[in-house]
Every structure is written in structure tokens, then in C-alpha cells.
Design a protein around this motif. Structure first.
Motif, PDB file in Angstrom:
ATOM      1  N   GLN A   1       9.307  -8.623   8.466  1.00 46.20           N
ATOM      2  CA  GLN A   1       9.605 -10.053   8.537  1.00 46.20           C
ATOM      3  C   GLN A   1       9.186 -10.594   9.899  1.00 46.20           C
ATOM      4  N   ALA A   2      10.099 -10.670  10.830  1.00 44.16           N
ATOM      5  CA  ALA A   2       9.787 -11.229  12.151  1.00 44.16           C
ATOM      6  C   ALA A   2       9.682 -10.163  13.225  1.00 44.16           C
ATOM      7  N   PHE A   3      10.061  -8.907  12.907  1.00 41.96           N
ATOM      8  CA  PHE A   3      10.162  -7.906  13.958  1.00 41.96           C
ATOM      9  C   PHE A   3       9.435  -6.592  13.690  1.00 41.96           C
ATOM     10  N   ILE A   4       9.683  -5.959  12.518  1.00 43.29           N
ATOM     11  CA  ILE A   4       9.385  -4.539  12.342  1.00 43.29           C
ATOM     12  C   ILE A   4       8.388  -4.282  11.213  1.00 43.29           C
ATOM     13  N   GLU A   5       7.420  -3.389  11.495  1.00 40.33           N
ATOM     14  CA  GLU A   5       6.491  -2.882  10.481  1.00 40.33           C
ATOM     15  C   GLU A   5       6.825  -1.417  10.212  1.00 40.33           C
ATOM     16  N   GLU A   6       6.846  -1.036   8.923  1.00 37.64           N
ATOM     17  CA  GLU A   6       7.421   0.250   8.547  1.00 37.64           C
ATOM     18  C   GLU A   6       6.448   1.195   7.854  1.00 37.64           C
ATOM     19  N   VAL A   7       6.608   2.489   8.159  1.00 34.93           N
ATOM     20  CA  VAL A   7       6.038   3.576   7.369  1.00 34.93           C
ATOM     21  C   VAL A   7       7.212   4.338   6.769  1.00 34.93           C
ATOM     22  N   ASN A   8       7.249   4.435   5.434  1.00 34.92           N
ATOM     23  CA  ASN A   8       8.359   5.080   4.746  1.00 34.92           C
ATOM     24  C   ASN A   8       7.879   6.267   3.922  1.00 34.92           C
ATOM     25  N   LEU A   9       8.738   7.261   3.770  1.00 34.31           N
ATOM     26  CA  LEU A   9       8.474   8.329   2.812  1.00 34.31           C
ATOM     27  C   LEU A   9       8.854   7.830   1.425  1.00 34.31           C
ATOM     28  N   GLY A  10       7.978   8.064   0.452  1.00 37.68           N
ATOM     29  CA  GLY A  10       8.295   7.690  -0.917  1.00 37.68           C
ATOM     30  C   GLY A  10       9.266   8.682  -1.524  1.00 37.68           C
ATOM     31  N   ILE A  11      10.456   8.203  -1.879  1.00 38.89           N
ATOM     32  CA  ILE A  11      11.515   9.073  -2.398  1.00 38.89           C
ATOM     33  C   ILE A  11      12.088   8.457  -3.666  1.00 38.89           C
TER      34      ILE A  11
ATOM     35  N   ARG B   1       0.824  -1.207   0.000  1.00 39.55           N
ATOM     36  CA  ARG B   1       0.000   0.000   0.000  1.00 39.55           C
ATOM     37  C   ARG B   1       0.863   1.265   0.000  1.00 39.55           C
ATOM     38  N   PHE B   2       0.412   2.258  -0.770  1.00 40.60           N
ATOM     39  CA  PHE B   2       1.023   3.589  -0.734  1.00 40.60           C
ATOM     40  C   PHE B   2      -0.075   4.615  -0.968  1.00 40.60           C
ATOM     41  N   SER B   3       0.195   5.846  -0.574  1.00 44.37           N
ATOM     42  CA  SER B   3      -0.751   6.938  -0.788  1.00 44.37           C
ATOM     43  C   SER B   3      -0.003   8.258  -0.711  1.00 44.37           C
ATOM     44  N   TRP B   4      -0.678   9.307  -1.163  1.00 45.42           N
ATOM     45  CA  TRP B   4      -0.103  10.657  -1.100  1.00 45.42           C
ATOM     46  C   TRP B   4      -0.967  11.537  -0.209  1.00 45.42           C
ATOM     47  N   ASP B   5      -0.339  12.352   0.594  1.00 46.19           N
ATOM     48  CA  ASP B   5      -1.067  13.390   1.323  1.00 46.19           C
ATOM     49  C   ASP B   5      -1.421  14.486   0.329  1.00 46.19           C
ATOM     50  N   THR B   6      -2.653  14.934   0.348  1.00 43.27           N
ATOM     51  CA  THR B   6      -3.070  15.978  -0.586  1.00 43.27           C
ATOM     52  C   THR B   6      -2.985  17.378   0.022  1.00 43.27           C
ATOM     53  N   GLY B   7      -2.437  17.477   1.235  1.00 47.37           N
ATOM     54  CA  GLY B   7      -2.216  18.767   1.875  1.00 47.37           C
ATOM     55  C   GLY B   7      -0.792  18.852   2.362  1.00 47.37           C
ATOM     56  N   SER B   8      -0.480  19.864   3.126  1.00 46.78           N
ATOM     57  CA  SER B   8       0.840  20.013   3.734  1.00 46.78           C
ATOM     58  C   SER B   8       1.930  19.917   2.672  1.00 46.78           C
ATOM     59  N   ASP B   9       2.911  19.011   2.884  1.00 53.61           N
ATOM     60  CA  ASP B   9       4.032  18.866   1.953  1.00 53.61           C
ATOM     61  C   ASP B   9       3.766  17.844   0.856  1.00 53.61           C
ATOM     62  N   ARG B  10       2.529  17.280   0.829  1.00 52.45           N
ATOM     63  CA  ARG B  10       2.126  16.330  -0.211  1.00 52.45           C
ATOM     64  C   ARG B  10       3.061  15.131  -0.283  1.00 52.45           C
ATOM     65  N   LYS B  11       3.365  14.593   0.870  1.00 50.12           N
ATOM     66  CA  LYS B  11       4.289  13.464   0.961  1.00 50.12           C
ATOM     67  C   LYS B  11       3.657  12.192   0.421  1.00 50.12           C
ATOM     68  N   MET B  12       4.497  11.350  -0.168  1.00 49.93           N
ATOM     69  CA  MET B  12       4.103   9.997  -0.528  1.00 49.93           C
ATOM     70  C   MET B  12       4.489   9.082   0.626  1.00 49.93           C
ATOM     71  N   LEU B  13       3.564   8.213   1.031  1.00 48.15           N
ATOM     72  CA  LEU B  13       3.792   7.319   2.151  1.00 48.15           C
ATOM     73  C   LEU B  13       3.668   5.871   1.681  1.00 48.15           C
ATOM     74  N   ILE B  14       4.662   5.068   2.001  1.00 46.65           N
ATOM     75  CA  ILE B  14       4.702   3.659   1.604  1.00 46.65           C
ATOM     76  C   ILE B  14       4.826   2.810   2.857  1.00 46.65           C
ATOM     77  N   VAL B  15       3.924   1.869   3.058  1.00 42.94           N
ATOM     78  CA  VAL B  15       4.093   0.934   4.166  1.00 42.94           C
ATOM     79  C   VAL B  15       4.766  -0.328   3.638  1.00 42.94           C
ATOM     80  N   ASP B  16       5.603  -0.924   4.469  1.00 41.48           N
ATOM     81  CA  ASP B  16       6.297  -2.146   4.082  1.00 41.48           C
ATOM     82  C   ASP B  16       6.109  -3.181   5.186  1.00 41.48           C
ATOM     83  N   THR B  17       5.473  -4.290   4.832  1.00 42.34           N
ATOM     84  CA  THR B  17       5.236  -5.353   5.809  1.00 42.34           C
ATOM     85  C   THR B  17       6.553  -6.004   6.200  1.00 42.34           C
TER      86      THR B  17
END
Length: 484
Positions: free
Chosen positions: A316-326, A298-314
Motif C-alpha cells: 500500500q503506502a509502505f511495504i513490498e512483500e515476498v511471501n512463501l506460498g503456503i 506474480r508467483f513462481s516455483w523454485d525448481t531446485g532446493s526445497d521447491r518453494k512457491m514464492l508470491i510477491v504482494d504489492t
């Protein structure tokens, strides 16, 4: 004596190095021990519509996976059942827009948990041109993929096996974009061979902030997971090393021009401003926009503020991530999980980042949470992240600017984090969004009456956020909590 002194000094240096190494590379079994605190913010869930059942036995309900709008000002919502149907929702009622399964082909495959008709997206000019895009899984049969698997595929006993299936992206053109039943044509634009059953092609999408004349206008983004594992259904650590391999689309975000002609098969184009479009290595794919991802479904863009792209990455055994799309970013998989080093031979081991980590130029999450279970927590704490949207609606003013997402595992907790706090080089504080059923706080599982959620998020043209679940086949909307 002098020789003994030199030997003594050398021994001290070796001991110091070993001691430093043991500290720097000590195994970590609990990378984020802090508990995610509950927020003061709370929302209700209003049931909008029940999508018709499509399965048999215990799995009768529709496998809802994605909900969005057409951007045509009609107020319509569209939602897909992974078994092969698109529904249109208007005035609280759902009707069949297209029986995708019947139209596509007899090879349509949807029996496994991560296969089927997965995602769709509307072209920015859908109201005029009637064009939208879909991705689905097919049995291989005699079809030739544009991107074949070139590495040895094995089962969990290291036996060579056949690849699993093909993921196919198609372009559809509605004869009448305003109609609530699809009639029209389609063409195939990309076919990708998948090595394993899991970790397939994820979301398709267009940047809603791009305007006509912008270089990003009309460019189609495609999320692709790393291809799965030989340990399915529990994935091994990127067994084919796809995340860091620029010769495969797996483990990447692709960006293509669907109206272009210079792609791998002449049915789409490679934008000239893609980061690897002019790479000198002939094996490097110009379609790649970012890489080093495990399952960025899943990814999406904020339509306000700095209009960031956000990418979530599922994780492995430990960590769930929210990333900036760059553009051009390397998110580190399968060498990194979150902000830690991962042991590729043992998914249950993490290590701290090395002192010289900067030389690898990895891009790290801006928010992350772990699978850690506090002693006082009665259930699963984190299993797999599902991405959402930055709230820009009007119904819940206190939620404006908050990125809403969830963990779609057994406990299905909802989270939020201010989008303005999602900044590279920092870790934003995640809080748990409280859910209210009537006037009583409840979990999502209690609200849907199920033991598993498979929650997904959607959005309408007004920026209001919706919630679907494969467990009950219902569409719900985030609404304000009742006033006391």
C-alpha cells in the motif's frame, strides 16, 4: 487512608496501561529505515528481440506483460502484448502466434493501465493436448459473472457506482501444438466481476515440480488482487474488505482443476485437497487456496532446493512483500501490511504488531522492503514489487539459487535474495543486483532509455531469466558480465 491507597494503586495501573498502550501502538512512519545495499553480484542484459508496436501516439510500443515457454522442448518463448496479441520467439525472431483481440470478442477491454490481455500459461501436457489458458478483461454488457460483486461499490466521495468490468479465464486448444500460428478452439471456464479498474486478476500458472500422479499435477493456480479501490489510481486500504472475506475470490490465490466439473459453473473443478473444499460454511469458496493478499500479481516455483512457491504482494503506502506460498495461509491484508498493523482509515499509518498477534495466525513475508527514501538516494526508492524467478540456469553460475525480482516503479531496481534464506518467521536480507551495460554499470532506466520501466520477468526451459518492459517493447536476457 486505605481507600486513598487503593485509588492511588488503580491510578498507577491505568497510567501504566496507557503508557504501555502508547508504546505498543505508537505510529510508525518509517518501518524499515535501513538502506538496501548493493550486491557484489552483477549481470548484463542482452537484447533478444523488439516486439512490433501496437499503440498510437506516445504509447506506441507493445505493452509486454508476461513471457514464458510451453514446456514442449521446442525452445520457443511466448510473450503477450496486453493490447491483445501473443508472439512466439524463435531464433531471435518474433512472429504473431495469435491475434487474441480479434478471436475473443468485441467486448475486449484494454484501455486502462491494468486491463487487457494480462496473463497466459501452458498446460503441463501442452505438447500432446495443445491446451493453454489466458485471462483478459471485458466490458460487462449482458454477460453474467460466475462471481458477482455483492458489496456496495463507491467512488471517492462515497457515491454508489457501477462495477468496472469482468475478468475472463479461457481455455484454448491448439489444433497443432507444434505450429507457430494458432488455430483451434476455446471455451470460457470462469468469469469474475471486478468492482474497480485496478487490482485485477494476476498470473495463471501450474506447479512445474508436480509430476503425473501427484495431487498438484494439472491444477491451475490463479492470483486475484483485492479488486482495487474507490481512490483509483491510488488504492485505498481494501475498501470492500475482500482480503479477509472467504466468500469472494478477490484478494486470494485460487486453485482449480480445469478439467473438473464441480466448480461454480460446472466448467472446472474444485480439488478435494483445497483447504476450504469441505468447509461447512456454504458461503466459503472451495476454490480458495490462500487469502489475505492485496495484489499478488506474480508467483513462481523454485525448481531446485526445497521447491518453494514464492508470491510477491504489492504493498500500500509502505511495504513490498515476498511471501512463501503456503496452502491455507492468511497473509493478513487488509489488517496487515508486511509485518505491521495497518490503519484501514489511513493508509499512511502503521503500528507495531500487538503482543497477542499469534492468535490471528497470519503468515508474514519472508523478505520485505519499504518505500523509504534515504537522504542520499536521488530518486524513488520503492513503489511496487514485481516477482521473478529463482535462477536455475547455467549461463551465470554465481546467480544459481538466487531469487531475482525488481521494483517496477520509476527507478526499477533489481534485487536478489538466496532462496534458502527465505524461511517463515525470519526476514531475509535483500540486496540490489548490479546491472552492467557493456562494461559500465548502469540503471535499468539508463539501459532502456526511459523514465519508467514497467519491468517484468520471464523464464525459458533451461532456467534462464528474461526481462521485458512496457516502456520499449523489447525482450532482453540476463547474461554474464563481460570479463575484464
Amino acid at each position: 487512608m486505605k481507600k486513598l491507597y487503593v485509588i492511588f494503586c488503580i491510578c498507577l495501573v491505568i497510567i501504566s496501561i496507557l503508557a504501555f498502550s502508547s508504546i505498543s501502538f505508537a505510529k510508525i512512519s518509517d518501518p524499515i529505515p535501513e538502506k538496501i545495499e548493493k550486491s557484489k553480484l552483477a549481470v548484463g542484459l542482452q537484447e533478444i528481440v523488439q516486439i512490433p508496436k501496437s499503440g498510437t501516439g506516445r504509447k506506441k510500443v507493445a505493452r509486454l506483460n508476461f513471457l514464458t515457454h510451453a514446456g514442449d522442448g521446442s525452445g520457443r518463448l511466448f510473450v503477450n502484448d496486453m493490447r491483445g496479441k501473443i508472439y512466439v520467439i524463435l531464433n531471435g525472431k518474433a512472429s504473431l502466434y495469435m491475434n487474441f483481440k480479434n478471436v475473443v470478442c468485441s467486448n475486449f477491454s484494454y484501455e486502462t493501465s491494468q486491463q487487457g490481455f494480462s496473463y497466459f500459461t501452458f498446460h503441463p501436457e501442452f505438447a500432446k493436448n495443445g491446451i493453454f489458458y489466458t485471462v483478459h478483461s471485458e466490458e460487462k454488457n449482458n454477460s453474467i459473472p460466475d462471481f458477482p460483486v455483492t458489496k456496495r461499490i463507491t467512488d471517492n466521495k462515497d457515491n454508489t457506482i457501477e462495477s468496472s468490468h469482468h475478468d475472463v479465464i479461457r481455455e484454448w486448444k491448439a489444433a497443432n501444438p507444434a505450429a507457430n500460428t494458432f488455430t483451434g478452439t476455446f471455451r470460457e471456464i470462469m468469469r469474475i466481476e471486478q468492482p474497480y479498474e485496478d487490482h485485477n486478476t494476476g498470473q495463471l500458472g501450474f506447479n512445474p515440480n508436480a509430476k503425473p500422479g501427484d495431487s498438484d499435477y494439472g491444477m491451475l493456480y490463479i492470483a486475484l488482487a483485492d479488486g482495487g479501490s474507490n481512490g483509483f489510481p491510488v488504492s485505498d486500504t481494501d475498501p470492500l474488505d475482500n482480503g479477509q472475506d472467504l466468500s469472494t475470490p478477490l484478494g486470494k490465490i485460487l486453485r482449480i482443476d480445469p478439467f473438473g466439473k464441480n466448480g461454480a459453473n460446472g466448467k472446472y473443478g474444485i480439488p478435494g485437497d483445497n483447504p476450504f473444499a469441505n468447509d461447512r460454511n456454504p458461503k466459503t469458496l472451495g476454490e480458495i487456496w490462500a487469502y489475505g493478499l492485496r495484489n499478488p500479481h506474480r508467483f513462481s516455483w523454485d525448481t531446485g532446493s526445497d521447491r518453494k512457491m514464492l508470491i510477491v504482494d504489492t504493498g500500500q503506502a509502505f511495504i513490498e512483500e515476498v511471501n512463501l506460498g503456503i496452502k491455507g495461509a492468511n497473509y493478513g491484508w487488509g489488517n496487515r501490511e508486511g509485518t505491521w498493523v495497518i490503519d484501514q482509515k489511513n493508509e499512511n499509518v502503521l503500528f507495531p504488531l500487538p503482543k497477542d498477534d499469534a492468535k490471528y495466525s497470519y503468515t508474514y513475508p519472508v523478505a520485505q522492503y519499504s518505500h523509504h527514501v534515504p537522504k542520499d538516494y536521488p530518486g524513488f526508492y520503492g513503489i511496487a514489487i514485481t516477482g521473478g524467478y529463482v535462477y536455475r540456469g547455467k549461463a551465470i553460475p554465481e546467480l544459481i539459487g538466487q531469487y531475482i525480482f525488481a521494483d517496477f516503479g520509476s527507478d526499477a531496481r533489481f534485487f536478489h535474495v538466496p532462496v534458502d534464506e527465505l524461511v517463515n518467521g525470519k526476514q531475509a536480507t535483500i540486496k540490489e543486483l548490479r546491472l552492467v551495460d557493456g562494461k559500465k554499470e548502469a540503471t535499468f532506466l539508463q539501459i532502456i532509455g526511459s523514465e519508467r520501466s514497467d519491468v517484468r520477468f520471464g523464464i525459458d526451459e533451461e532456467g534462464e531469466i528474461y526481462v521485458t518492459s512496457k516502456s520499449d517493447g523489447k525482450v532482453r536476457k540476463l547474461v554474464p558480465t563481460p570479463k575484464n
